[in-house]
Design a protein around this motif. Structure first.
Motif, mmCIF file in Angstrom:
data_model
loop_
_atom_site.group_PDB
_atom_site.id
_atom_site.type_symbol
_atom_site.label_atom_id
_atom_site.label_comp_id
_atom_site.label_asym_id
_atom_site.label_seq_id
_atom_site.Cartn_x
_atom_site.Cartn_y
_atom_site.Cartn_z
ATOM 1 N N LYS A 3 0.776 -1.198 -0.068
ATOM 2 C CA LYS A 3 0.018 0.064 0.088
ATOM 3 C C LYS A 3 0.853 1.294 -0.072
ATOM 4 N N ALA A 4 1.868 1.295 0.856
ATOM 5 C CA ALA A 4 2.689 2.497 0.965
ATOM 6 C C ALA A 4 3.402 2.573 -0.568
ATOM 7 N N LEU A 5 3.784 1.558 -1.082
ATOM 8 C CA LEU A 5 4.494 1.683 -2.274
ATOM 9 C C LEU A 5 3.444 2.141 -3.427
ATOM 10 N N ALA A 6 2.158 1.591 -3.550
ATOM 11 C CA ALA A 6 1.424 2.028 -4.560
ATOM 12 C C ALA A 6 0.915 3.569 -4.350
ATOM 13 N N ASP A 7 0.934 4.081 -3.302
ATOM 14 C CA ASP A 7 0.337 5.457 -2.995
ATOM 15 C C ASP A 7 1.228 6.293 -3.354
ATOM 16 N N LEU A 8 2.593 6.101 -3.606
ATOM 17 C CA LEU A 8 3.964 7.013 -3.810
ATOM 18 C C LEU A 8 3.245 8.028 -4.992
ATOM 19 N N GLY A 9 3.628 9.195 -4.786
ATOM 20 C CA GLY A 9 3.301 9.936 -5.943
ATOM 21 C C GLY A 9 1.944 10.228 -6.243
ATOM 22 N N GLY A 10 0.923 9.806 -5.333
ATOM 23 C CA GLY A 10 -0.504 10.010 -5.459
ATOM 24 C C GLY A 10 -1.127 9.138 -6.740
ATOM 25 N N ASN A 11 -0.235 8.107 -7.213
ATOM 26 C CA ASN A 11 -0.888 7.409 -8.301
ATOM 27 C C ASN A 11 -1.197 5.883 -8.074
ATOM 28 N N THR A 12 -1.981 5.962 -6.968
ATOM 29 C CA THR A 12 -2.290 4.632 -6.417
ATOM 30 C C THR A 12 -3.284 3.780 -7.631
ATOM 31 N N ALA A 13 -4.364 4.462 -8.114
ATOM 32 C CA ALA A 13 -5.177 3.644 -9.039
ATOM 33 C C ALA A 13 -4.537 3.301 -10.338
ATOM 34 N N GLN B 282 6.822 -14.116 7.349
ATOM 35 C CA GLN B 282 5.469 -14.237 7.583
ATOM 36 C C GLN B 282 5.156 -13.006 8.575
ATOM 37 N N ARG B 283 5.691 -11.879 8.216
ATOM 38 C CA ARG B 283 5.304 -10.814 8.877
ATOM 39 C C ARG B 283 4.419 -9.901 8.120
ATOM 40 N N ARG B 284 3.249 -9.387 8.585
ATOM 41 C CA ARG B 284 2.328 -8.801 7.877
ATOM 42 C C ARG B 284 2.437 -7.307 7.660
ATOM 43 N N TYR B 285 1.904 -6.980 6.300
ATOM 44 C CA TYR B 285 1.934 -5.513 6.072
ATOM 45 C C TYR B 285 0.672 -5.279 5.154
ATOM 46 N N GLU B 286 0.280 -3.822 5.004
ATOM 47 C CA GLU B 286 -0.924 -3.590 4.479
ATOM 48 C C GLU B 286 -0.488 -3.988 3.112
ATOM 49 N N ALA B 287 -1.480 -3.946 1.924
ATOM 50 C CA ALA B 287 -1.105 -4.104 0.515
ATOM 51 C C ALA B 287 -2.592 -4.071 -0.390
ATOM 52 N N TYR B 288 -2.539 -3.672 -1.296
ATOM 53 C CA TYR B 288 -3.627 -3.716 -2.210
ATOM 54 C C TYR B 288 -3.553 -4.868 -2.940
#
Length: 344
Positions: free
Chosen positions: A92-102, A207-213
């Motif tokens: 999620k943090a990677l996809a949100d970079l630059g405000g270009n998530t979609a 096996q450590r969790r992180y948020e992702a799309y």
């Protein structure tokens, strides 16, 4: 697990930080996937069709001579289906970079859909449920032997290639009582997409969790050949310098003309054969089309130019420019190989 990295993301961006307009150089032309009609199966995991296998015959009799009872034969065939699934996950943090998530997600989703489409097309042509039970059997598995060893071998034409650099040219009569795709009873046909947002957890190698799309793709599909007479395979087309590129290549147009009259019915302009005597059934509506790869398609043009063939001509089909032979469109399928083994 294959996850998008910061380096991957960097290769998707222009220097100004916007998502780049990506050249899809791995895309293919697989027209068979555009043409195949889809029918809901009558089973949740397959589709059963009933075929006539034998006709009764009467008796020529004389006076005072009896006649025995006769009956026809019938059989049922079950066609299976395959489950093709894929997940796409982006931190999620990677996809949100630059405000270009979609846009970041869309680029990856499009790639998944293209890759799965190519997979399903390949299975439709070459799948073999006997050796890979998770797949369904494709056209080449059903039409894998010449006339001497299989009933439908009369619709498999040997074009002379003897090694393992062969291609096939197909004539398929699509229709809901001839050849069609199937999907499970009660479900939807075609490639399904589900945006799961960021509610599906992702895990690293420890096996450590992180948020992702997360995006989920699923496709349930099989192939049913209800009337094998409406498909013709022209196989063993040698694609080497000893074959199509040689001094005496196989005459592709003679082979296609031979295929035209092999179909039970094919239309007045194509073969002139327009009806059968099937009781209460009539002539099944079919949509005819030839399919080949780019190598065979190239030599169709070369032979047409050399021989001044007037039966190969450009026209329109469904509003699109196409090339036809005797009025039947010729489609390109990049998933068809130049490296087929010899069919015997």
């Amino acid at each position: 697990m294959a996850s998008l990295t910061l380096a991957d993301l960097g290769r998707r961006m222009d220097p100004d930080g916007r998502i780049a307009d990506m050249s899809e150089i791995l895309s293919q032309c697989n027209e068979v996937m555009d043409d195949i009609p889809m029918v809901e199966g009558n089973l949740v995991t397959g589709h059963v069709v009933t075929l006539r296998t034998a006709l009764p015959k009467g008796t020529f009799r004389r006076f005072n001579q009896g006649v025995g009872y006769t009956k026809s034969g019938a059989a049922q065939i079950t066609f299976g289906m395959a489950m093709l699934d894929a997940y796409s996950q982006i931190d999620k943090a990677l996809a949100d970079l630059g405000g270009n998530t979609a846009a970041n997600r869309e680029k990856e989703d499009v790639a998944h859909m293209e890759g799965m489409s190519q997979q399903m097309c390949g299975i439709s042509m070459y799948g073999n449920a006997w050796t890979a039970p998770e797949q369904f059997s494709g056209f080449s598995t059903f039409y894998s032997a010449l006339a001497a060893t299989a009933q439908n071998g009369v619709n498999v034409f040997d074009c002379g290639g003897t090694a393992s650099a062969n291609a096939s040219l197909w004539l398929i009569g699509w229709g809901e009582s001839t050849a069609y795709g199937i999907y499970p009873k009660g479900l939807k046909g075609g490639l399904q997409f589900e945006n799961k947002g960021d509610v599906v957890p992702a895990y690293d190698s420890s096996q450590r969790r992180y948020e992702a799309y997360t995006s989920y793709f699923s496709w349930r599909m099989g192939l049913a050949i209800e009337d094998w007479r409406y498909i013709v395979r022209m196989c063993n087309i040698d694609t080497t310098s000893a074959g199509l590129a040689g001094a005496t290549p196989p005459d592709l147009f003679a082979i296609m003309s031979k295929a035209a009259v092999r179909l039970p019915t094919a239309g007045r302009a194509f073969s002139g054969i327009t009806k059968t005597d099937a009781p209460n059934k009539g002539t099944p509506p079919v949509s005819l089309k030839f399919y080949c790869n780019r190598t065979v398609r190239e030599y169709l043009d070369i032979q047409a130019i050399r021989d001044k063939n007037v039966l190969l001509r450009p026209t329109e089909y469904d509003g699109r420019p196409v090339v036809t032979f005797r009025g039947v469109p010729i489609g390109v399928v990049d998933q068809l190989l130049d490296t087929e083994a010899r069919v015997t």
